[in-house]
Scaffold this motif. Structure first.
Motif, PDB file in Angstrom:
ATOM      1  N   GLU B  29     -60.757 -42.916 -99.865  1.00 42.81           N
ATOM      2  CA  GLU B  29     -60.343 -41.506 -99.905  1.00 42.81           C
ATOM      3  C   GLU B  29     -59.920 -40.938 -98.566  1.00 42.81           C
ATOM      4  O   GLU B  29     -59.164 -39.973 -98.519  1.00 42.81           O
ATOM      5  N   VAL B  30     -60.409 -41.570 -97.490  1.00 47.65           N
ATOM      6  CA  VAL B  30     -60.093 -41.019 -96.168  1.00 47.65           C
ATOM      7  C   VAL B  30     -58.949 -41.798 -95.535  1.00 47.65           C
ATOM      8  O   VAL B  30     -59.010 -43.017 -95.408  1.00 47.65           O
ATOM      9  N   GLN B  31     -57.901 -41.077 -95.184  1.00 48.91           N
ATOM     10  CA  GLN B  31     -56.812 -41.683 -94.413  1.00 48.91           C
ATOM     11  C   GLN B  31     -56.992 -41.306 -92.960  1.00 48.91           C
ATOM     12  O   GLN B  31     -57.261 -40.162 -92.640  1.00 48.91           O
ATOM     13  N   LEU B  32     -56.850 -42.323 -92.106  1.00 47.01           N
ATOM     14  CA  LEU B  32     -57.080 -42.071 -90.672  1.00 47.01           C
ATOM     15  C   LEU B  32     -56.218 -43.013 -89.855  1.00 47.01           C
ATOM     16  O   LEU B  32     -56.101 -44.201 -90.165  1.00 47.01           O
ATOM     17  N   SER B  33     -55.594 -42.461 -88.826  1.00 43.17           N
ATOM     18  CA  SER B  33     -54.874 -43.294 -87.867  1.00 43.17           C
ATOM     19  C   SER B  33     -54.812 -42.520 -86.558  1.00 43.17           C
ATOM     20  O   SER B  33     -55.311 -41.396 -86.470  1.00 43.17           O
ATOM     21  N   ALA B  34     -54.244 -43.158 -85.536  1.00 49.54           N
ATOM     22  CA  ALA B  34     -54.036 -42.424 -84.290  1.00 49.54           C
ATOM     23  C   ALA B  34     -52.742 -42.890 -83.649  1.00 49.54           C
ATOM     24  O   ALA B  34     -52.401 -44.076 -83.707  1.00 49.54           O
ATOM     25  N   LYS B  35     -52.036 -41.938 -83.076  1.00 55.13           N
ATOM     26  CA  LYS B  35     -50.833 -42.257 -82.295  1.00 55.13           C
ATOM     27  C   LYS B  35     -51.272 -42.464 -80.864  1.00 55.13           C
ATOM     28  O   LYS B  35     -51.795 -41.544 -80.234  1.00 55.13           O
ATOM     29  N   VAL B  42     -44.986 -45.861 -78.306  1.00 56.23           N
ATOM     30  CA  VAL B  42     -45.937 -45.274 -79.247  1.00 56.23           C
ATOM     31  C   VAL B  42     -46.414 -46.349 -80.214  1.00 56.23           C
ATOM     32  O   VAL B  42     -45.617 -47.106 -80.749  1.00 56.23           O
ATOM     33  N   VAL B  43     -47.708 -46.400 -80.385  1.00 54.69           N
ATOM     34  CA  VAL B  43     -48.300 -47.337 -81.349  1.00 54.69           C
ATOM     35  C   VAL B  43     -49.250 -46.528 -82.214  1.00 54.69           C
ATOM     36  O   VAL B  43     -49.995 -45.695 -81.707  1.00 54.69           O
ATOM     37  N   GLU B  44     -49.225 -46.824 -83.521  1.00 53.91           N
ATOM     38  CA  GLU B  44     -50.082 -46.030 -84.395  1.00 53.91           C
ATOM     39  C   GLU B  44     -50.937 -46.919 -85.303  1.00 53.91           C
ATOM     40  O   GLU B  44     -50.595 -47.176 -86.446  1.00 53.91           O
ATOM     41  N   PRO B  45     -52.073 -47.368 -84.793  1.00 47.79           N
ATOM     42  CA  PRO B  45     -52.951 -48.186 -85.633  1.00 47.79           C
ATOM     43  C   PRO B  45     -53.735 -47.336 -86.622  1.00 47.79           C
ATOM     44  O   PRO B  45     -54.027 -46.184 -86.368  1.00 47.79           O
ATOM     45  N   TRP B  67     -52.838 -43.912 -71.183  1.00 38.90           N
ATOM     46  CA  TRP B  67     -52.474 -43.745 -72.600  1.00 38.90           C
ATOM     47  C   TRP B  67     -53.124 -42.461 -73.131  1.00 38.90           C
ATOM     48  O   TRP B  67     -54.266 -42.161 -72.819  1.00 38.90           O
ATOM     49  N   ARG B  68     -52.357 -41.773 -73.965  1.00 32.34           N
ATOM     50  CA  ARG B  68     -52.893 -40.595 -74.648  1.00 32.34           C
ATOM     51  C   ARG B  68     -52.866 -40.862 -76.147  1.00 32.34           C
ATOM     52  O   ARG B  68     -52.025 -41.623 -76.623  1.00 32.34           O
ATOM     53  N   TYR B  69     -53.812 -40.236 -76.845  1.00 33.63           N
ATOM     54  CA  TYR B  69     -53.824 -40.438 -78.298  1.00 33.63           C
ATOM     55  C   TYR B  69     -54.115 -39.148 -79.023  1.00 33.63           C
ATOM     56  O   TYR B  69     -54.691 -38.211 -78.462  1.00 33.63           O
ATOM     57  N   GLU B  70     -53.718 -39.182 -80.269  1.00 28.71           N
ATOM     58  CA  GLU B  70     -54.031 -38.055 -81.143  1.00 28.71           C
ATOM     59  C   GLU B  70     -54.224 -38.600 -82.543  1.00 28.71           C
ATOM     60  O   GLU B  70     -53.390 -39.359 -83.053  1.00 28.71           O
ATOM     61  N   THR B  71     -55.352 -38.208 -83.159  1.00 28.98           N
ATOM     62  CA  THR B  71     -55.645 -38.747 -84.491  1.00 28.98           C
ATOM     63  C   THR B  71     -54.904 -37.974 -85.566  1.00 28.98           C
ATOM     64  O   THR B  71     -54.524 -36.814 -85.385  1.00 28.98           O
ATOM     65  N   ARG B  72     -54.728 -38.686 -86.699  1.00 29.51           N
ATOM     66  CA  ARG B  72     -54.189 -38.042 -87.901  1.00 29.51           C
ATOM     67  C   ARG B  72     -55.087 -38.423 -89.057  1.00 29.51           C
ATOM     68  O   ARG B  72     -55.499 -39.576 -89.182  1.00 29.51           O
ATOM     69  N   SER B  73     -55.383 -37.450 -89.887  1.00 32.39           N
ATOM     70  CA  SER B  73     -56.231 -37.738 -91.037  1.00 32.39           C
ATOM     71  C   SER B  73     -55.998 -36.720 -92.130  1.00 32.39           C
ATOM     72  O   SER B  73     -55.532 -35.604 -91.865  1.00 32.39           O
ATOM     73  N   ASN B  74     -56.328 -37.103 -93.367  1.00 38.01           N
ATOM     74  CA  ASN B  74     -56.314 -36.129 -94.470  1.00 38.01           C
ATOM     75  C   ASN B  74     -57.617 -35.324 -94.502  1.00 38.01           C
ATOM     76  O   ASN B  74     -57.782 -34.446 -95.321  1.00 38.01           O
ATOM     77  N   ARG B  75     -58.542 -35.639 -93.601  1.00 40.72           N
ATOM     78  CA  ARG B  75     -59.779 -34.890 -93.463  1.00 40.72           C
ATOM     79  C   ARG B  75     -59.691 -34.076 -92.179  1.00 40.72           C
ATOM     80  O   ARG B  75     -59.526 -34.647 -91.094  1.00 40.72           O
ATOM     81  N   PRO B  76     -59.821 -32.759 -92.269  1.00 40.72           N
ATOM     82  CA  PRO B  76     -59.626 -31.911 -91.082  1.00 40.72           C
ATOM     83  C   PRO B  76     -60.531 -32.276 -89.920  1.00 40.72           C
ATOM     84  O   PRO B  76     -60.106 -32.237 -88.761  1.00 40.72           O
ATOM     85  N   GLU B  77     -61.782 -32.734 -90.200  1.00 42.05           N
ATOM     86  CA  GLU B  77     -62.703 -33.018 -89.089  1.00 42.05           C
ATOM     87  C   GLU B  77     -62.298 -34.266 -88.311  1.00 42.05           C
ATOM     88  O   GLU B  77     -62.788 -34.528 -87.213  1.00 42.05           O
ATOM     89  N   LEU B  78     -61.419 -35.072 -88.892  1.00 45.00           N
ATOM     90  CA  LEU B  78     -60.965 -36.290 -88.215  1.00 45.00           C
ATOM     91  C   LEU B  78     -59.540 -36.151 -87.676  1.00 45.00           C
ATOM     92  O   LEU B  78     -59.021 -37.038 -87.011  1.00 45.00           O
TER      93      LEU B  78
END
Lengths: 474, 474
Positions: B29-35, B42-45, B67-78
């Motif tokens: 249910e949780v989608q999570l990745s980071a740029k 840019v790499v997004e695992p 390197w800088r990163y920023e997470t992406r998720s369908n859950r706001p806390e992530l």
């Protein structure tokens, strides 16, 4: 009064000697043959000119009884000569010529099984060295070998004292005449082999001439002249096989179609239908590019290949006996074909025989007292020979068709080659009882496993390579 | 103030740990990745759920710098979590992931040559036996091996304490969830291998399930769910290779087209493009019926075949490195694949390497203290390992492309296998000078031939099998 009538044993040799013209070129000019008749069986072999006004007609009778003959010739003094002789029971050790039997196997004409364990001494009769030839015969007498591949024609490197054709060097070779002394000597050696129970697999052509003598590049008429003379002289020897050529595909002068015509020519003129094949030389890489042995004039597959596992493939390809006449030689030659170990040679023999083929031996040590058994005979130095003798005893004890017997659940020879199992699961019939023996193919031991077995059976093995199992239904 | 900024070495592993939802099924249910971004790179695992409300995002930086990163998720806390770290010079022994180099060869990303000398321990991490695993690592540490083939999924015969998926037996396996403990253990072992300089050739599927666990017969969605989780967890380990399947052609549930789609799926989601191949299992008879390794998603030819001579053929078939990952195993197993001698194994290694391929090791003794190295590791008992170490030293001393160097007349490794020459004629360049060394591959000796040679040279050899010559231009 018949007490002076000549008697000849069955598959022995009747020989009629006649005298006639010695001027001109009797090899070419005199036609001679004889009709031999027993009841309604008629055979008409060619005669041949034997030099010094002497003509011979040789005949190998195949039926016991009184044979009558009458000569035919374009020379009146050789024509219409008649006579008779009695063909009697063969002496012990004379089983007749070898025939194909049961598709993949051989038997002598009297039905006795023949299992070819061949070797090769291409030019053992060509050096004019009687002592070496006697040495070779002694070596063969003490060997497991019962077939020898041997050439009629010299290679480019040789300076033989006599040739099949008249002349002694390329410059004075006369391809319209033959040398009866050469043949007389060869015939004596073929008879010596016969005494030892050894088949002479005569190689009629080879590619190692390369234009030096010109024997690899004769016109069709000369080829036929040569073959017909060879057949007239040698076909009456029951232990003769015809190998049209060694490594035919290395001969750049003749096409496969031309080879086919020459084989068919031999088929037509040989009154006894000795075994006929032709032997390839191509450097094969995994797949076989062999002569098509399904052709009807071929009796058996005379193969050169270094991978005996392909025996199983060749049995599918052509329903004829498989004789791997060259599988590399034991030795230390620098050439690609002559330097495998005795262990490897023994392995290849087992691989081929256990798959229902026949593998032949050769040896090529280059730094010993007599050099290169495959070329000139002499002594055998290698380690495989006694192992081949051991294998021969095992195959002699096997059922006649040991591959079919495996299928029928009667007998099985399982060879494991380089695999060194701690044990092997063996599937025996549920309702049949088997004896199991462990064979060490290299150390030449046969160790029975105590007991009688049925069904799926675990057989402990010593974890060494070159082991086999013999399963025999009780 | 940057003094608390994390630093990660190049090709090391940055790991971000986050906390979030633990109810429902976070795996699904949780989608999570980071740029991750460095300059314009840019790499997004993907991230992954690691159980107990813990989420991780792993990243292997390939460039030195911040390197800088920023997470992406369908859950706001992530979602939208940012940060940075410094990628620094790699430590000694860290050369990056292995890449194909110069068509048929490999190098680490920093350019250091990598010569695969592989072995196989399919399930060494699966028994839950820490002592045995440590024993295996110790054996590897003292071996010449620098690649291990190992499976992620159990066979039908195993009762492993943990699985990649949730559950412990076929009845309670839940293919919608993973077992983070299983992976944590596996990851520790992958790191142990990395410490030893050993590549982990991870086998993602195998056919030894046969419906027991059902892992060989999952639907496409589940296959992708599994692969994506595996990639998210393991791709950041620089010593990982992807072997889509062992003996893929023994799996009756999947077609080649389906395998191709799964390989392409891995290609799409692996941010680092680790080496990718698939390994055949067909019982090949002389001709090869292999996967078509020219397909663009395949990086190298991962072959099972018992005849290393075919290396020369495979080099023609596909311009990619040849890794014969299974060539039979040294041992005494009763199975067809596990019972060749150390001598035979050594021979096959030399045959493959001298032809420009890479051969891998395996061992299967069934009656020793630790049983079947190929399955569970432990101790290596066989005789080939020290010979492989000897060969490795020789190959390490060879030019990078030793086959091309032979063509250019600079260097040549000639291997004679079962041939036992008394001498060998060697063609050296007329105008170039060579050193000649005689190598006894079995007895592990290198004997220089005194002097310097040019042109056609006769080299005396000891007339034993398993010899090689090393010709090196002076």
């Amino acid at each position: 009064m018949n007490d002076q009538l000549q008697s000849v044993e069955r598959w022995g040799r009747f020989e009629l000697v006649l005298h006639g013209l010695s001027t001109g070129n009797p090899f070419q000019e005199v036609q001679l043959s004889a009709k031999f008749q027993y009841k309604n069986k008629v055979v008409e072999p060619d005669g041949f000119y034997d030099g010094e006004g002497r003509y011979r007609i040789r005949f190998m009778p195949g039926q016991i009884g009184r044979w009558r003959y009458e000569t035919r010739s374009n020379r009146p003094e050789l024509d219409g000569i008649t006579g008779e002789f009695d063909c009697v029971e063969p002496s012990s050790g004379n089983h007749g010529p070898v025939r194909v039997q049961n598709k993949y196997y051989f038997a002598y004409e009297d039905g006795t099984r023949y299992l070819p364990f061949g070797t090769t001494c291409y030019h053992w009769t060509h050096l004019g060295n009687e002592e070496l030839e006697e040495h070779t015969l002694q070596t063969l007498a003490n060997s497991p070998f019962n077939k020898v591949r041997m050439c009629l024609l010299p290679t480019r490197d040789m300076k033989p004292p006599a040739l099949a054709f008249a002349g002694t060097c390329p410059e004075d070779t006369d391809k319209t005449r033959f040398n009866p002394d050469f043949f007389a000597h060869l015939e004596r050696r073929i008879e010596d082999l016969q005494q030892l129970g050894i088949e002479a697999d005569l190689i009629l052509y080879h590619p190692y001439d390369k234009g030096h003598w010109g024997f690899d590049n004769m016109d069709e008429e000369t080829d036929r002249f040569y073959l017909r003379y060879v057949i007239a002289r040698l076909a009456a020897y029951r232990n003769v096989w015809w190998s049209l050529s060694n490594e035919y595909d290395f001969n750049k002068f003749k096409t496969v179609a031309e080879w086919d015509q020459l084989i068919q020519y031999v088929q037509r003129y040989d009154p006894y239908q000795h075994l006929r094949s032709i032997h390839n030389g191509t450097k094969m890489y995994k797949t076989s590019t062999l002569y098509d042995f399904t052709k009807p004039w071929i009796t058996h597959q005379s193969i050169q290949h270094w991978d005996a596992e392909l025996t199983s493939v060749w049995r599918e390809t052509a329903p004829k006996p498989i004789v791997i006449d060259e599988i590399s030689y034991e030795g230390n030659s620098s050439r690609r074909w002559g330097n495998i170990s005795g262990e490897e040679m023994t392995h290849r023999f087992w691989e081929g025989f256990s798959r229902g083929g026949f593998v032949a031996h050769g040896e090529s040590f280059i730094d010993r007292e007599t050099r290169a058994w495959i070329s000139f005979g002499g002594k055998i130095y290698g380690e495989c020979m006694e192992r081949i003798a051991f294998l021969r005893r095992i195959i002699e004890e096997a059922p006649e068709d040991w591959i079919a017997s495996a299928g029928e659940g009667q007998y099985k020879l399982m060879y494991f080659g380089r695999h060194q199992h701690a044990y092997k699961m063996v599937e025996l019939g549920k309702d049949t009882e088997f004896r199991i023996e462990i064979i060490d193919c290299w150390n030449m031991t046969i160790t029975p496993v105590e007991g009688i077995y049925r069904g799926i059976t675990k057989v402990k093995l010593p974890g060494r390579p070159y082991m086999a199992l013999r399963l025999t239904r009780v």
